[in-house]
Design a protein around this motif. Structure first.
Motif, PDB file in Angstrom:
ATOM      1  N   LEU A  69      13.022  -2.364  -0.287  1.00  0.00           N
ATOM      2  CA  LEU A  69      13.632  -0.504  -0.540  1.00  0.00           C
ATOM      3  C   LEU A  69      14.055  -1.077  -2.069  1.00  0.00           C
ATOM      4  O   LEU A  69      13.667   0.629  -2.230  1.00  0.00           O
ATOM      5  CB  LEU A  69      14.947  -0.568   0.649  1.00  0.00           C
ATOM      6  N   GLN A  70      14.578  -1.803  -2.576  1.00  0.00           N
ATOM      7  CA  GLN A  70      14.818  -1.648  -4.037  1.00  0.00           C
ATOM      8  C   GLN A  70      13.485  -1.895  -5.034  1.00  0.00           C
ATOM      9  O   GLN A  70      13.837  -0.557  -5.507  1.00  0.00           O
ATOM     10  CB  GLN A  70      16.242  -3.062  -4.201  1.00  0.00           C
ATOM     11  N   SER A  71      12.655  -2.143  -4.733  1.00  0.00           N
ATOM     12  CA  SER A  71      11.166  -2.247  -5.250  1.00  0.00           C
ATOM     13  C   SER A  71      10.826  -1.041  -4.922  1.00  0.00           C
ATOM     14  O   SER A  71      10.547  -0.396  -6.192  1.00  0.00           O
ATOM     15  CB  SER A  71      10.630  -3.783  -4.842  1.00  0.00           C
ATOM     16  N   GLY A  72      11.080  -1.050  -4.115  1.00  0.00           N
ATOM     17  CA  GLY A  72      10.317   0.802  -3.736  1.00  0.00           C
ATOM     18  C   GLY A  72      11.343   2.159  -4.686  1.00  0.00           C
ATOM     19  O   GLY A  72      10.061   3.140  -4.895  1.00  0.00           O
ATOM     20  N   SER A  73      12.321   2.183  -4.641  1.00  0.00           N
ATOM     21  CA  SER A  73      12.729   2.669  -5.661  1.00  0.00           C
ATOM     22  C   SER A  73      12.848   2.549  -6.758  1.00  0.00           C
ATOM     23  O   SER A  73      12.169   3.773  -7.615  1.00  0.00           O
ATOM     24  CB  SER A  73      14.757   2.519  -5.223  1.00  0.00           C
ATOM     25  N   ASP A  74      12.398   1.243  -7.601  1.00  0.00           N
ATOM     26  CA  ASP A  74      12.065   1.616  -8.653  1.00  0.00           C
ATOM     27  C   ASP A  74      10.220   2.041  -9.021  1.00  0.00           C
ATOM     28  O   ASP A  74      10.347   2.319 -10.737  1.00  0.00           O
ATOM     29  CB  ASP A  74      11.665  -0.018  -9.611  1.00  0.00           C
TER      30      ASP A  74
ATOM     31  N   ARG B 295       0.544  -1.194  -0.325  1.00  0.00           N
ATOM     32  CA  ARG B 295       0.049   0.064  -0.140  1.00  0.00           C
ATOM     33  C   ARG B 295       0.909   1.131  -0.258  1.00  0.00           C
ATOM     34  O   ARG B 295       0.269   2.328  -0.225  1.00  0.00           O
ATOM     35  CB  ARG B 295      -1.017   0.051   1.348  1.00  0.00           C
ATOM     36  N   SER B 296       2.436   1.000   0.257  1.00  0.00           N
ATOM     37  CA  SER B 296       2.737   2.555   0.370  1.00  0.00           C
ATOM     38  C   SER B 296       4.697   1.805  -0.108  1.00  0.00           C
ATOM     39  O   SER B 296       4.840   1.393   0.216  1.00  0.00           O
ATOM     40  CB  SER B 296       3.168   2.205   1.964  1.00  0.00           C
ATOM     41  N   VAL B 297       4.815   2.963  -1.113  1.00  0.00           N
ATOM     42  CA  VAL B 297       6.004   3.230  -1.422  1.00  0.00           C
ATOM     43  C   VAL B 297       7.091   3.291  -0.604  1.00  0.00           C
ATOM     44  O   VAL B 297       6.976   4.658  -0.061  1.00  0.00           O
ATOM     45  CB  VAL B 297       6.519   3.862  -2.972  1.00  0.00           C
ATOM     46  N   ILE B 298       7.969   2.881  -0.138  1.00  0.00           N
ATOM     47  CA  ILE B 298       9.040   2.995   1.002  1.00  0.00           C
ATOM     48  C   ILE B 298      10.677   2.984   0.156  1.00  0.00           C
ATOM     49  O   ILE B 298      10.576   1.909  -1.015  1.00  0.00           O
ATOM     50  CB  ILE B 298       9.082   1.642   2.158  1.00  0.00           C
ATOM     51  N   PHE B 299      11.391   4.686   0.417  1.00  0.00           N
ATOM     52  CA  PHE B 299      12.687   4.106  -0.020  1.00  0.00           C
ATOM     53  C   PHE B 299      13.615   5.044   0.023  1.00  0.00           C
ATOM     54  O   PHE B 299      13.026   5.496   0.732  1.00  0.00           O
ATOM     55  CB  PHE B 299      12.156   4.806  -1.973  1.00  0.00           C
ATOM     56  N   ILE B 300      14.236   4.822  -0.143  1.00  0.00           N
ATOM     57  CA  ILE B 300      15.895   5.859   0.374  1.00  0.00           C
ATOM     58  C   ILE B 300      16.106   6.921  -0.547  1.00  0.00           C
ATOM     59  O   ILE B 300      15.437   6.737  -2.382  1.00  0.00           O
ATOM     60  CB  ILE B 300      16.948   4.899   0.713  1.00  0.00           C
ATOM     61  N   GLN B 301      15.623   8.055  -0.531  1.00  0.00           N
ATOM     62  CA  GLN B 301      15.673   9.300  -1.179  1.00  0.00           C
ATOM     63  C   GLN B 301      17.626   8.902  -2.268  1.00  0.00           C
ATOM     64  O   GLN B 301      16.882  10.080  -3.602  1.00  0.00           O
ATOM     65  CB  GLN B 301      16.057  10.677  -0.096  1.00  0.00           C
ATOM     66  N   SER B 302      17.932   9.169  -1.426  1.00  0.00           N
ATOM     67  CA  SER B 302      19.441   9.396  -2.240  1.00  0.00           C
ATOM     68  C   SER B 302      19.590   8.316  -3.963  1.00  0.00           C
ATOM     69  O   SER B 302      19.929   8.193  -4.838  1.00  0.00           O
ATOM     70  CB  SER B 302      20.333   8.862  -1.899  1.00  0.00           C
ATOM     71  N   HIS B 303      18.434   6.910  -3.584  1.00  0.00           N
ATOM     72  CA  HIS B 303      18.328   5.975  -4.847  1.00  0.00           C
ATOM     73  C   HIS B 303      17.932   7.165  -5.764  1.00  0.00           C
ATOM     74  O   HIS B 303      17.892   6.446  -7.038  1.00  0.00           O
ATOM     75  CB  HIS B 303      17.823   5.133  -4.128  1.00  0.00           C
TER      76      HIS B 303
END
Ligand code: TYM
Length: 328
Positions: free
Chosen positions: A303-308, A75-83
């Protein structure tokens, strides 16, 4: 169409009860009603010196807390800003459209400049609200759920977006800060006139999400309270008011229900009951956090799939902006 939400936390210290009540816990409760983007803003953290290893550890630590608190990657995209490089690229373009005067008015900058000295703090500290604007505008977000201390930065984001749209035509959604009625400004237990903060000088004032139960109890029992004995919300008594505010945010009771609950009880009773409540709230969070930290490969995969997913949206906005400005 669902409204879009974006928010983030800086990995500049251990997460605090303030971050949880003012931000993370609210994100979880909002999750079903919006299209959600939540990031860990590591590029914001390096506006101040960070140990690289420790920074990498904290980024994952916060990601684990996001999941432990109940953010769900379906339900939420979770990611690292610098990615997502587009944040920095949009940040540069917005820098070129933002007057220095607007940034000089930011209270966080003024505080840091007063403490650290204007000559010594980094340009990043000064410019950080523009990067925050890029974080928000690049997702065309409608709502930004934050604590009260970020209100001014969201206002600035709106001003930047309006100015850009006026000059180049409709480009950005104009976002709004979404600030809770309770829990939006949790104060230090040691000095209740100051915000509870990750980077506080007095660790007794801050409850971190990893504090063990005995430490939580000790910090709350020693919390600075005011002269007086009646447990009520009173701006002239910030110590007891802050404890009651934490209580009412965690229980969901209104302020007057909280006062009724403690009618006839002294500060000691408030502290004892609040300590039990905070310990009980942190216990499942800490348990789940350990579970996610124990499987870093799975965490990195999320985190990788959130970044994508985030990249796809961010690139679309960036391309539009670049074309409008004439750098594409
Ligand atoms: P940060 O990392 O300082 O804080 C993360 C979130 O926690 C809230 N918060 C509090 N709420 C209540 N009481 C407190 N004592 C307390 N301390 C912190 C903050 O208001 C925030 O919501 N600039 C932001 C991070 C950021 C951001 C963004 C947020 C960067 N880009 C884009 C939203 C959208 C910051 O430094 O938050």
């Amino acid at each position: 169409m669902q409204k879009r939400v974006i928010s983030g936390i800086q990995p500049s210290g251990e997460l605090t009860l303030g971050n949880y009540l003012g931000a993370l816990r609210r994100w979880v409760s909002m999750q079903d009603h919006y299209e959600n983007y939540f990031c860990i803003v590591d590029l914001h953290a390096i506006t101040e010196p960070q140990d690289p290893q420790e920074l990498r550890r904290r980024v994952r630590d916060i990601a684990a807390f996001y999941l432990a608190a109940g953010l769900d990657t379906r339900r939420s995209v979770i990611f690292i800003q610098s990615h997502i490089r587009a944040h920095s690229e949009l940040g540069w373009i917005l820098n070129c459209m933002t007057p220095m005067g607007w940034l000089e008015r930011m209270t966080q900058f003024k505080d840091k400049a007063a403490k650290g000295g204007r000559e010594r703090i980094s340009v990043g500290v000064f410019d950080y609200p523009v990067l925050m604007a890029a974080d928000i505008l690049i997702y065309q977000a409608h709502l930004v759920p934050v604590g009260d201390d970020q209100r001014q930065h969201v206002e600035l984001t709106r001003d930047i977006a309006i100015r850009f749209n006026n000059r180049f035509g409709e480009t950005f959604t104009i976002p709004e800060a979404f600030i809770g009625d309770t829990g939006a400004r949790i104060m230090s237990l040691a000095d209740p006139t100051q915000k509870m903060s990750k980077s506080t000088e007095d660790p007794n004032g801050t409850i971190t999400l990893l504090d063990p139960p005995d430490l939580v109890r000790r910090k709350i029992m020693r919390a600075k309270t005011d002269s007086g004995s009646e447990a009520c919300f009173d701006p002239t008594r910030p110590g007891i008011t802050n404890l009651l505010e934490i209580y009412s945010t965690l229980t969901g009771l209104s302020r007057s229900q909280t006062e009724d609950h403690f009618a006839g009880h002294g500060y000691g009773d408030v502290k004892r009951e609040l300590a039990d409540l905070v310990i009980a709230a942190l216990e499942p969070l800490q348990r789940e956090h350990h579970r996610y930290i124990d499987d870093l490969a799975a965490l990195d995969h999320e985190l990788q799939s959130g970044s994508d997913r985030a990249t796809a949206i961010a690139e679309r906005t960036l391309r539009d902006v670049q074309e409008k400005v004439g750098v594409r």
